[in-house]
Design an enzyme around this catalytic site. Structure first.
Site, PDB file in Angstrom:
ATOM      1  N   ARG A 173      56.253  -5.681  33.768  1.00 53.57           N
ATOM      2  CA  ARG A 173      56.332  -5.026  35.076  1.00 53.57           C
ATOM      3  C   ARG A 173      54.965  -4.577  35.569  1.00 53.57           C
ATOM      4  O   ARG A 173      54.760  -4.367  36.761  1.00 53.57           O
ATOM      5  CB  ARG A 173      57.288  -3.832  35.007  1.00 53.57           C
ATOM      6  CG  ARG A 173      57.713  -3.306  36.385  1.00 53.57           C
ATOM      7  CD  ARG A 173      58.824  -2.286  36.318  1.00 53.57           C
ATOM      8  NE  ARG A 173      58.367  -0.983  35.906  1.00 53.57           N
ATOM      9  CZ  ARG A 173      58.684  -0.386  34.759  1.00 53.57           C
ATOM     10  NH1 ARG A 173      59.468  -1.006  33.886  1.00 53.57           N
ATOM     11  NH2 ARG A 173      58.228   0.821  34.459  1.00 53.57           N
ATOM     12  N   TYR A 226      59.533  -5.873  62.701  1.00 49.09           N
ATOM     13  CA  TYR A 226      60.649  -6.395  61.915  1.00 49.09           C
ATOM     14  C   TYR A 226      61.722  -5.320  61.817  1.00 49.09           C
ATOM     15  O   TYR A 226      61.437  -4.170  61.484  1.00 49.09           O
ATOM     16  CB  TYR A 226      60.135  -6.805  60.535  1.00 49.09           C
ATOM     17  CG  TYR A 226      61.184  -7.352  59.600  1.00 49.09           C
ATOM     18  CD1 TYR A 226      62.045  -8.376  59.995  1.00 49.09           C
ATOM     19  CD2 TYR A 226      61.304  -6.854  58.308  1.00 49.09           C
ATOM     20  CE1 TYR A 226      63.002  -8.882  59.135  1.00 49.09           C
ATOM     21  CE2 TYR A 226      62.245  -7.358  57.432  1.00 49.09           C
ATOM     22  CZ  TYR A 226      63.096  -8.368  57.849  1.00 49.09           C
ATOM     23  OH  TYR A 226      64.041  -8.868  56.992  1.00 49.09           O
ATOM     24  N   ASP A 299      50.274  -5.362  59.161  1.00 48.56           N
ATOM     25  CA  ASP A 299      51.106  -6.439  58.638  1.00 48.56           C
ATOM     26  C   ASP A 299      50.669  -7.711  59.356  1.00 48.56           C
ATOM     27  O   ASP A 299      50.969  -7.910  60.524  1.00 48.56           O
ATOM     28  CB  ASP A 299      52.583  -6.139  58.892  1.00 48.56           C
ATOM     29  CG  ASP A 299      53.517  -7.202  58.303  1.00 48.56           C
ATOM     30  OD1 ASP A 299      53.065  -8.359  58.104  1.00 48.56           O
ATOM     31  OD2 ASP A 299      54.699  -6.894  58.061  1.00 48.56           O
ATOM     32  N   LYS A 324      56.486 -16.260  53.759  1.00 49.17           N
ATOM     33  CA  LYS A 324      56.294 -17.047  54.977  1.00 49.17           C
ATOM     34  C   LYS A 324      55.158 -18.059  54.797  1.00 49.17           C
ATOM     35  O   LYS A 324      55.290 -19.003  54.046  1.00 49.17           O
ATOM     36  CB  LYS A 324      56.032 -16.085  56.147  1.00 49.17           C
ATOM     37  CG  LYS A 324      57.033 -14.922  56.253  1.00 49.17           C
ATOM     38  CD  LYS A 324      58.484 -15.378  56.301  1.00 49.17           C
ATOM     39  CE  LYS A 324      59.452 -14.265  56.703  1.00 49.17           C
ATOM     40  NZ  LYS A 324      59.564 -13.175  55.726  1.00 49.17           N
TER      41      LYS A 324
END
Length: 508
Positions: A173, A226, A299, A324
């Site tokens: 992790r 978004y 972003d 994306k």
């Protein structure tokens, strides 16, 4: 997260010597003995065989981290944005002018040669790999390290690690060699000191917001964004006493008022935004926020690191949904945050608590996808701009939203801070919900799906895909009309896409 620079390999394992780009003579090059290469030991030493058997160089524990950090810092450009544009490129692919200097002058070691990679296209392919990675292998591609934990040879090594005298991985992790390569590659493109990659774009957004805005704090964001990000800001952050001021992307006055009236920790915005592709003056808002002690996070998913260098423009952090354009093949989820080592480390600490680690197989897909990023984005920039002009001139299209069009409200700004305008075009057809459905269903090439930025073209009606749970009156509050279409152009042939869109428009 520490990077392992001491790979544990069997003593008999030998690796060919690294390629030499300098043109200098390679000692022992004519030696045909199989031991001509370097032998890496578990103690972090390198033995040179074939005439140099008595010479052993010892790498310091954090050697690779020093190299990669130095490389990232030297990728950061402080030149005006105009100097980042390749004048010979038809679609203006971004470049990083400064050569990556990976020399650190470690005592007892020859200085590394400067990188030969200066352009974004080469960095997207080789950064984090050809210039040095923490996985010792002769493979061209970066291996996938599937492990949940990493072992120590003895307790003394573990104590050295805990007391920061030894660099190593510890638990899956907290880091993975494959994942680190993806982070290094993104850092090189963004000109960032550090990058943190996570399981998704939303994971990156939510962890960043919780890490940088204190309980009871205040942030500023923009109206067009978004939807899931807006939901988190409006419904989850208030549970921590965090308030938000929402402004129009171009309303600098509203930003100044919010900064003057509140103790703002962070200005968080997309640029371009989703789905109307509004642009924020990154340089100007960064100057305003920094004067008041507020951080700026952009972003840049719709822009990509090739079309826009948010950090060079003054932002503190840049975030991407790697799902994306970075991944680019509609086959992987991921998100990343790039910026200074200090800020990214602060976010990383919370990320290690919350989880959301990226699977190394997903990291490999992102690495693989980024190798064609410059080719895909150049094609998508070109196709989207040409299609936006065709759509704007068509009698059955009421309005087109694309920053590369002179009709766009931030066209001049986009030209200043972007070198390409991306592959997504939003537009309103001349009709109602059913007319728009007929147009979308008549298209043969794009898939009706969420997401964007991949090789395959994708189309959706935001009113249905993202806002169908809201009544029409509520959707209109966010500017989402029933006839709005968001079209993500892939890398199919332009003439095929053009014919498909025009034929579909003739059906309505």
């Amino acid at each position: 997260m520490a990077v392992s620079t001491c790979p544990r390999v069997f003593p008999s394992f030998e690796c060919r010597s690294e390629p030499d780009f300098s043109g200098a003579p390679n000692i022992g090059r004519g030696d045909k003995k199989p031991s001509h290469g370097r032998l890496y030991s578990s103690r972090g030493t390198v033995s040179f065989h074939g005439g140099l058997s008595s010479l052993i160089f010892r790498f310091p524990p954090n050697f690779v981290r020093q190299l990669s950090t130095k490389a990232r810092r030297n990728c950061t450009s402080t030149e005006p944005i105009a100097s980042l544009v390749d004048p010979a490129a038809e679609d203006g692919v971004t470049l990083v002018e400064k050569e990556v200097d990976r020399s650190v002058g470690v005592e007892g070691l020859p200085k590394s040669k400067p990188s030969v990679f200066s352009y974004d296209g080469s960095l997207a392919i080789h950064a984090g790999e050809r210039s040095g990675r923490g996985i010792m292998t002769d493979a061209i591609t970066t291996p996938v390290v599937n492990t949940s934990a990493y072992f120590f040879d003895n307790t003394a090594q573990l104590i050295d690690f805990k007391e920061k005298r030894r660099a190593s991985f510890e638990y899956g992790r907290y880091g993975n060699p494959t994942t680190v390569v993806a982070e290094e590659k993104i850092s090189a493109l963004e000109g960032a000191e550090s990058t943190l990659i996570m399981a998704s774009g939303m994971c990156a957004s939510t962890v960043l917001l919780m890490a940088l805005v204190p309980a009871g704090g205040h942030l500023v964001t923009t109206t067009d964004c978004y939807r899931k990000t807006r939901i988190f800001i409006e419904t989850i952050l208030p549970r921590m006493g965090i308030k938000a001021t929402v402004i129009d992307p171009a309303d600098v006055g509203a930003l100044e008022s919010a900064l003057n009236e509140n103790n703002v920790s962070l200005f968080f915005t997309e640029s371009p935004t989703n789905p109307f592709l509004r642009c924020v003056d990154i340089k100007h808002v960064s100057e305003l926020c920094h004067r008041k002690g507020a951080l700026v996070c952009i972003d840049g998913t719709f822009a990509t690191p090739l079309n826009q260098k948010a950090l060079a423009l003054g932002a503190d952090l840049v975030l991407h949904s790697a799902t994306k354009y970075l991944g680019g093949h509609n086959d992987v989820l991921g998100g990343c945050i790039s910026g200074s080592m200090k800020l990214v480390s602060e976010i990383r600490n919370l990320h290690h608590v919350l989880g959301g680690a990226l699977n190394p197989n997903a990291a490999y897909l992102i690495i693989r996808g980024m190798k064609t990023l410059h080719l895909r984005v150049k094609q998508q920039n070109s196709t989207a701009l040409r299609m936006a002009k065709i759509l704007e001139a068509h009698p059955k299209v009421k309005c087109v939203y694309y920053p590369g069009l002179e009709s766009h409200p931030e066209y001049d700004l986009a030209k200043r801070q972007m070198t390409g305008f991306g592959g997504v075009v939003s537009f309103e057809v001349d009709g109602d919900l059913q007319t728009t459905i007929k147009f979308v269903d008549s298209l043969r090439i794009p898939y009706i799906a969420p997401s964007f930025g991949g090789c395959e073209s994708i189309v959706d009606q935001p009113a249905i895909m993202s806002y169908w749970d809201l009544p029409q009156s509520e959707r209109l509050k966010y500017g989402i009309k029933d006839n709005l279409v968001r079209f993500s152009f892939g890398v199919e042939d332009f003439e095929d896409l053009k014919a498909d869109v025009l034929q579909a428009l003739e059906t309505i």
